[in-house]
Design a protein around this motif. Sequence first.
Motif, PDB file in Angstrom:
ATOM      1  N   UNK A  48       1.015  -1.194  -0.089  1.00 20.45           N
ATOM      2  CA  UNK A  48      -0.150   0.129   0.082  1.00 20.45           C
ATOM      3  C   UNK A  48       1.056   1.403   0.034  1.00 20.45           C
ATOM      4  N   UNK A  49       0.923   1.935  -1.495  1.00 22.81           N
ATOM      5  CA  UNK A  49       1.055   3.410  -0.909  1.00 22.81           C
ATOM      6  C   UNK A  49       0.943   4.658  -0.019  1.00 22.81           C
ATOM      7  N   UNK A  50       1.948   5.115   0.298  1.00 17.76           N
ATOM      8  CA  UNK A  50       1.395   7.101   0.676  1.00 17.76           C
ATOM      9  C   UNK A  50       0.586   7.816  -0.017  1.00 17.76           C
ATOM     10  N   UNK A  51      -0.100   8.363   1.077  1.00 18.56           N
ATOM     11  CA  UNK A  51      -1.094   8.967  -0.282  1.00 18.56           C
ATOM     12  C   UNK A  51      -1.076  10.118  -0.423  1.00 18.56           C
ATOM     13  N   UNK A  52       0.096  10.785   0.835  1.00 19.00           N
ATOM     14  CA  UNK A  52       1.037  11.752   0.726  1.00 19.00           C
ATOM     15  C   UNK A  52       2.646  12.103   0.865  1.00 19.00           C
ATOM     16  N   UNK A  53       3.130  13.515   1.009  1.00 17.50           N
ATOM     17  CA  UNK A  53       4.655  13.659   1.840  1.00 17.50           C
ATOM     18  C   UNK A  53       3.987  13.320   2.834  1.00 17.50           C
TER      19      UNK A  53
END
Length: 76
Positions: A48-53
């Motif tokens: 699962x990828x980060x939705x923001x930095x």
Amino acid sequence: MSTEVLFPKIGFSMSEGTLSEWLVTDGTVVREDQPIYSLESEKSVQEVEAPASGTLKIIAQAGEIYPVGAVVAQID
């Protein structure tokens, strides 16, 4: 402003899954779309990828079962 990292629904009938492992540690600066954890459902294991930095604050423990939509981390 904080962004909540939610446990996603990856299949039509999925209602819960296991957060199998964190790919980064608490306090790590992550970038949007960077894989941050893996989840295991009845049929697969997916990253699962980060939705923001920003800076990751882990809330959920690896190895536990979570319902779809549960907040597992925050990104500040």
